[in-house]
Write a protein that holds these residues in place. Structure first.
Motif, PDB file in Angstrom:
ATOM      1  N   GLN A 174      -4.844 -87.616 -37.986  1.00 23.10           N
ATOM      2  CA  GLN A 174      -3.677 -87.181 -38.759  1.00 23.10           C
ATOM      3  C   GLN A 174      -4.079 -86.992 -40.224  1.00 23.10           C
ATOM      4  O   GLN A 174      -4.904 -87.746 -40.742  1.00 23.10           O
ATOM      5  N   ARG A 208      -2.099 -86.671 -43.805  1.00 26.17           N
ATOM      6  CA  ARG A 208      -0.831 -86.648 -44.537  1.00 26.17           C
ATOM      7  C   ARG A 208      -0.962 -87.453 -45.810  1.00 26.17           C
ATOM      8  O   ARG A 208      -1.816 -88.333 -45.925  1.00 26.17           O
ATOM      9  N   GLY A 217      10.946 -83.913 -41.529  1.00 30.43           N
ATOM     10  CA  GLY A 217       9.963 -84.360 -42.514  1.00 30.43           C
ATOM     11  C   GLY A 217      10.561 -85.202 -43.625  1.00 30.43           C
ATOM     12  O   GLY A 217      10.003 -85.288 -44.717  1.00 30.43           O
ATOM     13  N   SER A 233       3.159 -91.813 -48.089  1.00 36.00           N
ATOM     14  CA  SER A 233       3.584 -90.813 -49.069  1.00 36.00           C
ATOM     15  C   SER A 233       4.287 -91.451 -50.267  1.00 36.00           C
ATOM     16  O   SER A 233       4.801 -90.770 -51.135  1.00 36.00           O
ATOM     17  N   GLU A 259       4.754 -83.794 -50.741  1.00 36.83           N
ATOM     18  CA  GLU A 259       4.184 -84.381 -49.526  1.00 36.83           C
ATOM     19  C   GLU A 259       3.499 -83.282 -48.720  1.00 36.83           C
ATOM     20  O   GLU A 259       3.984 -82.152 -48.665  1.00 36.83           O
ATOM     21  N   TYR A 260       2.370 -83.612 -48.112  1.00 34.91           N
ATOM     22  CA  TYR A 260       1.708 -82.662 -47.222  1.00 34.91           C
ATOM     23  C   TYR A 260       1.427 -83.363 -45.901  1.00 34.91           C
ATOM     24  O   TYR A 260       1.214 -84.576 -45.858  1.00 34.91           O
ATOM     25  N   ARG A 261       1.448 -82.591 -44.831  1.00 33.70           N
ATOM     26  CA  ARG A 261       1.214 -83.161 -43.502  1.00 33.70           C
ATOM     27  C   ARG A 261       0.723 -82.076 -42.557  1.00 33.70           C
ATOM     28  O   ARG A 261       1.282 -80.973 -42.529  1.00 33.70           O
ATOM     29  N   VAL A 282      -1.781 -77.238 -42.632  1.00 30.06           N
ATOM     30  CA  VAL A 282      -0.951 -77.834 -43.677  1.00 30.06           C
ATOM     31  C   VAL A 282      -0.279 -76.703 -44.433  1.00 30.06           C
ATOM     32  O   VAL A 282      -0.952 -75.825 -44.970  1.00 30.06           O
TER      33      VAL A 282
END
Length: 229
Positions: free
Chosen positions: A55, A57, A133, A140, A160-162, A169
């Motif tokens: 993952q 994030r 999200g 985060s 935030e990035y995921r 992304v």
């Protein structure tokens, strides 16, 4: 395809991997809508998001912000609730906000912050906030007792990035009105964060492809080997 998009697309050579400076200038030039378009970044990563250990994030404060005013909802009680209100959160509460979200399908906010002692209550909203999200997460910085700092960073342009199910992304890096120089700064800050977040389990090439585009404009490919230049 609209007339503006067709005209903008003529300015972009699909066979070229542009430098960051060239790409952000093109993104601004090909943004022709009457509103201040958002410049979006898309990064394809060499990870398998189906595995928990791959993952990607996190969150990062962009040096020039996002150009968007953000509404913050904070789950907190007592002194922490008063602290959140003083720090500028638009909505502050506890169980009553859980009921409002569950019963009224209420989503008039952009980011959700919670103090750790409230996560048992907020956990009931996992199926509602998760897919959007919006679920608070320690990674985060949205599960914290330091609500003042969390709100200040969010208001200053914390993003935030995921990685999604397709290993991409998608994240905003600012507005057309920022100009190429500020967009390039935001771009590099975001790419540094994504590269730093590389999972140990990821094998082979990590950053596979990078592109940016304005809300209504064509995609512009960036050389993945030179994203920090």
């Amino acid at each position: 395809m609209g007339k503006n998009y067709i005209e903008s697309a003529k300015l972009v050579d699909k066979s070229v991997l542009y430098s960051v400076a060239e790409a952000v200038e093109l993104a601004v030039k090909t943004s022709k809508a009457k509103f201040d378009e958002t410049i979006e970044l898309a990064v394809r990563l060499g990870v398998d998001p189906r595995h928990a250990d791959q993952q990607v994030r996190g969150a990062v404060v962009l040096p020039h912000g996002t150009g968007k005013s953000v509404k913050v909802l904070v789950f907190a009680k007592g002194d922490k609730a008063r602290e959140a209100q003083a720090a500028g959160a638009e909505f502050v509460g506890a169980e009553e906000l859980v009921d409002k979200i569950q019963k009224e399908n209420w989503f008039d906010y952009d980011v959700v912050v919670a103090t750790p002692d409230m996560m048992g209550v907020v956990g009931r909203l996992g199926r509602i906030l998760g897919p959007k999200g919006l679920m608070p997460n320690p990674k985060s910085g949205t599960v914290t007792f330091d609500v003042s700092k969390a709100i200040a960073e969010i208001k200053a342009g914390k993003v935030e990035y995921r990685v999604d199910k397709t290993a991409i992304v998608h994240v905003p890096i600012g507005k057309r009105s920022f100009g190429a120089e500020k967009l390039a700064d935001n771009f590099r800050t975001m790419m540094e964060a994504i590269i730093k977040a590389k999972p140990a389990a990821a094998k082979g090439q990590y950053v596979k492809s990078v592109s940016i585009s304005s809300t209504m404009g064509p995609g512009i490919k960036i050389n993945p080997a030179k994203v920090l230049d």
